[in-house]
Design an enzyme around this catalytic site. Structure first.
Site, PDB file in Angstrom:
ATOM      1  N   GLU A 143      -9.849   2.986   4.325  1.00 55.19           N
ATOM      2  CA  GLU A 143     -10.700   4.101   3.358  1.00 55.19           C
ATOM      3  C   GLU A 143     -12.007   4.119   3.299  1.00 55.19           C
ATOM      4  OE1 GLU A 143      -8.120   3.262  -0.040  1.00 55.19           O
ATOM      5  OE2 GLU A 143      -6.412   4.379   0.520  1.00 55.19           O
ATOM      6  N   CYS A 157     -30.526  -0.355   2.342  1.00 59.14           N
ATOM      7  CA  CYS A 157     -30.377   1.158   2.240  1.00 59.14           C
ATOM      8  C   CYS A 157     -31.613   1.835   1.831  1.00 59.14           C
ATOM      9  CB  CYS A 157     -29.199   1.291   1.081  1.00 59.14           C
ATOM     10  SG  CYS A 157     -27.644   0.515   1.840  1.00 59.14           S
ATOM     11  N   GLU A 304      -0.523   5.924   4.858  1.00 58.57           N
ATOM     12  CA  GLU A 304      -0.070   5.465   3.877  1.00 58.57           C
ATOM     13  C   GLU A 304       0.724   6.538   2.922  1.00 58.57           C
ATOM     14  OE1 GLU A 304      -3.042   3.123   1.646  1.00 58.57           O
ATOM     15  OE2 GLU A 304      -3.785   2.062   3.508  1.00 58.57           O
ATOM     16  N   GLU A 352      -2.702  -5.990  -5.642  1.00 62.82           N
ATOM     17  CA  GLU A 352      -1.807  -4.859  -5.705  1.00 62.82           C
ATOM     18  C   GLU A 352      -0.334  -5.493  -6.016  1.00 62.82           C
ATOM     19  OE1 GLU A 352      -2.922  -2.731  -2.151  1.00 62.82           O
ATOM     20  OE2 GLU A 352      -4.572  -1.728  -3.298  1.00 62.82           O
TER      21      GLU A 352
HETATM   22 ZN   LIG Z   1     -27.453  -1.529   0.641  1.00 61.97          ZN
END
Ligand SMILES: [Zn+2]
Length: 669
Positions: A143, A157, A304, A352
């Site tokens: 995901e 980033c 899923e 979970e």
């Molecule tokens: Zn980053």
């Protein structure tokens, strides 16, 4: 190929249990398992010390029952020893706070140290399992983007964003021009000055924000490519896929799919959190599946599929008897070639603990096991007969992440949402039993009888030319409010709206009215007699026709009587314009008019609320899936030429009864 599977976590259970699980899987008709996607710490307990023996053994156990394996790369869960060694891998959230270890994807996807760990690990795993007779393919990560919704704003980033901008624009002057940084004195003299969108005293430049969303998407595509390159080189003959999340919008799924053999999707109709629908309406589930088919315009898998109540700290309602079967049929109807249930057995520990599998905590098979077994038994013989010819849809809806992101940056109205707006159209078509393809605006959509192009807020000359050509060639095009407002850099274009397509729709938009603190209504008047007014919401384009014919008008305020929906004949086609977010009754009338004019027939005659009819083009005819999403029984009349394959509860000639959450499958040769 097997068509039904489960997500299995052998590492959560004693080894003595594995053969029992595998036998019970085989007895239910399960022929696939996905394994490994969160078990990095177990496969590499210390740097370079690999332990795949337990996974070899687990594969051998399921292989004895003729079950094939898809392996997930566990890169969504970098282990504690990696974070201890390279704490700079931890991501920084939108408030500037470092997020810690303990969930999953506690990582920065541009970080080179993290990427080096991934290269080492994925190469070792790929080399160990390449050519394995029972490992048929790979799922990258898990995901992607899910845990990175508001991540990452770290220095790495920031550098990556600047490099991305440099590649996109070439020079800092071009960035200034594209973003309009002369506003509020935001002009940059070097890339080193460009920020990531951490909170400011008020807000950010909308062009920067849109490019940031594009960058974040491209970063995820690049992050996945890192391991795909390794898997492709090491593991020829094994497929590569990834598990998507429907309408999730952190990543442009069209771009993410380019490097994959096919895509997978995780379908969870029942939700446990307050910010989601507790029960997704069937048309939303259908639209998501149609988008998944549209991503690569070919069949996909469900990696899923909900198999019990979902939950973390809170828990969803429990699937009613028949719903697991219903959702499986719906997935197959919309183009899924395999359905893998999440998960085999409910875990005893971890986040979970209450994300329920087919088996409950006890491991004793119960109601859900019996229903899954029945479903697999019914569908297994039919799956090889289904083809990849799609649904034979004559209607397409264009889906665009750029448009969605632009509206996230500027939703106009507090309640406005791109998906909700798209769903007003999709819902009317779905309830009219008309198949729809959701496709990228980059696709060739010229063969469709009807194209709905909602919210074309950002426009390019190429896209405008393509839409014009479609109508000129005989297409029926629906354009909506906010068409042609901006260019691709998110700057407003200084033309009279909707811009160059004004002659195609035969009108101009002279003003608009955000329905914030004011109300408005529309009256459909294209039928034999005018309908009663119906309140509309959020936004109204106020238009002046220049050839277009009004199909509906506004009924209030100073623009009372002006068109809310129009139709315009243009060369061989018709272009429609809808100036507001249409309420359901008016939308139904509008779609019925468009479909009738374009000669699109519904699959079945009107049916009780909650009944879905979907077609899938098979190898020996059209397969018609009739699905009752309602909790009450439904009767519907079938054409005499349809031969029922599953669900033969006829109450009288050609009239079928569907039980609550019941299904029927017919073939029309
Ligand atoms: Zn980053």
């Amino acid at each position: 190929m097997a068509h039904f599977g489960v997500d299995y976590y052998p590492e959560h259970w004693p080894q003595s249990r594995w053969p029992i699980d595998a036998r019970m899987m085989r007895e239910a008709g399960i022929g696939l398992v996905r394994m490994g996607e969160f078990s990095w710490a177990k496969m590499e307990p210390a740097e370079g010390k690999f332990d795949f023996a337990w996974l070899d053994e687990a594969i051998a156990v399921v292989a004895k029952e003729e079950i094939q394996v898809v392996l997930g790369t566990p890169t969504a869960t970098p282990p504690a020893w990696i974070i201890e060694r390279n704490p700079e891998i931890l991501p920084v959230d939108h408030t500037g706070m470092v997020r810690g270890f303990g969930g999953r994807h506690h990582d920065c996807q541009s970080n080179e140290a993290y990427r080096a760990h991934i290269r080492r690990f994925v190469r070792a795993m790929a080399r160990h399992f390449r050519g394995h007779p029972h490992v048929i393919g790979w799922q990258t990560d898990n995901e992607l983007g899910n845990s990175h919704r508001t991540l990452c704003f770290c220095d790495s980033c920031k550098q990556a964003f600047r490099a991305w901008l440099k590649r996109r624009y070439g020079s800092i002057e071009a960035v200034n021009e594209a973003w309009g940084t002369v506003f509020w004195s935001q002009t940059y003299s070097s890339f080193a000055q460009i920020p990531v969108p951490l909170p400011t005293p008020n807000s950010h430049n909308p062009s920067l924000l849109l490019d940031w969303k594009r960058f974040c998407s491209d970063l995820i595509v690049d992050f996945q490519k890192l391991q795909i390159d390794i898997l492709r080189a090491e593991c020829p003959g094994q497929f590569i896929t990834h598990n998507y999340m429907g309408f999730f919008e952190k990543t442009n799924y069209f771009h993410l799919a380019r490097d994959l053999d096919f895509i997978c999707h995780n379908q969870y109709p029942l939700h446990f959190r307050k910010d989601r629908d507790p029960v997704a309406p069937p048309e939303r589930l259908a639209a998501i599946l149609d988008l998944m088919r549209g991503i690569k315009r070919k069949p996909f898998w469900i990696m899923e599929e909900q198999a019990g109540p979902t939950g973390w700290e809170t828990v969803s309602s429990t699937p009613r008897p028949g719903q697991l079967r219903l959702w499986t049929y719906q997935a197959v109807a919309h183009g899924s070639d395999a359905v893998v249930y999440f998960r085999w057995r409910t875990c005893l520990f971890g986040t979970e603990q209450f994300w329920h599998g087919i088996l409950p905590h006890s491991g004793q098979p119960g109601r859900r096991y019996a229903e899954v077994k029945q479903t697999i038994g019914e569908l297994t013989p039919l799956m090889p007969r289904l083809g990849d010819g799609g649904q034979g849809a004559e209607v397409a809806m264009l889906f665009s992440y750029d448009q969605e992101w632009a509206f996230q940056v500027q939703p106009h109205h507090f309640d406005f949402d791109y998906i909700t707006h798209l769903m007003t159209y999709y819902t009317a078509l779905h309830k009219a039993h008309v198949p729809v393809d959701l496709v990228s605006d980059a696709e060739d959509f010229s063969a469709y009888k009807v194209v709905i192009a909602p919210l074309m807020f950002l426009m390019t000359p190429d896209l405008e030319a393509k839409l014009r050509q479609y109508v000129a060639g005989g297409g029926h095009l629906v354009l909506t409010m906010r068409t042609g407002v901006k260019d691709w850099t998110n700057q407003v274009v200084p033309h009279v709206l909707p811009g160059p397509l004004a002659d195609v729709v035969g009108l101009t938009v002279d003003e608009y009215d955000c329905l914030w603190g004011v109300s408005q209504a529309v009256r459909w008047q294209a039928g034999e007699r005018a309908a009663d007014p119906e309140p509309c919401a959020k936004w109204c384009d106020i238009v002046t026709p220049a050839g277009a014919r009004p199909l509906a008008v506004y009924t209030m305020d100073y623009y009372q009587g002006t068109p809310a929906i129009t139709a315009n004949a243009y060369e061989r086609g018709v272009a429609y314009y809808a100036g507001t977010e249409l309420p359901p009754r008016t939308m139904r009338a509008f779609m019925a008019h468009v479909l009738a004019t374009a000669g699109v027939e519904p699959l079945i005659a009107p049916a009780p609320e909650g009944v879905e009819a979907t077609r899938r083009r098979g190898k020996d005819g059209d397969y018609i899936f009739l699905l009752n999403h309602a909790r009450t029984a439904a009767e519907l009349a079938l054409p005499a030429s349809w031969k029922p394959l599953i669900g033969r509860e006829f109450v009288r000639e050609h009239v079928l009864q569907l039980a609550p959450y019941g299904v029927a499958l017919c073939i029309s040769a």
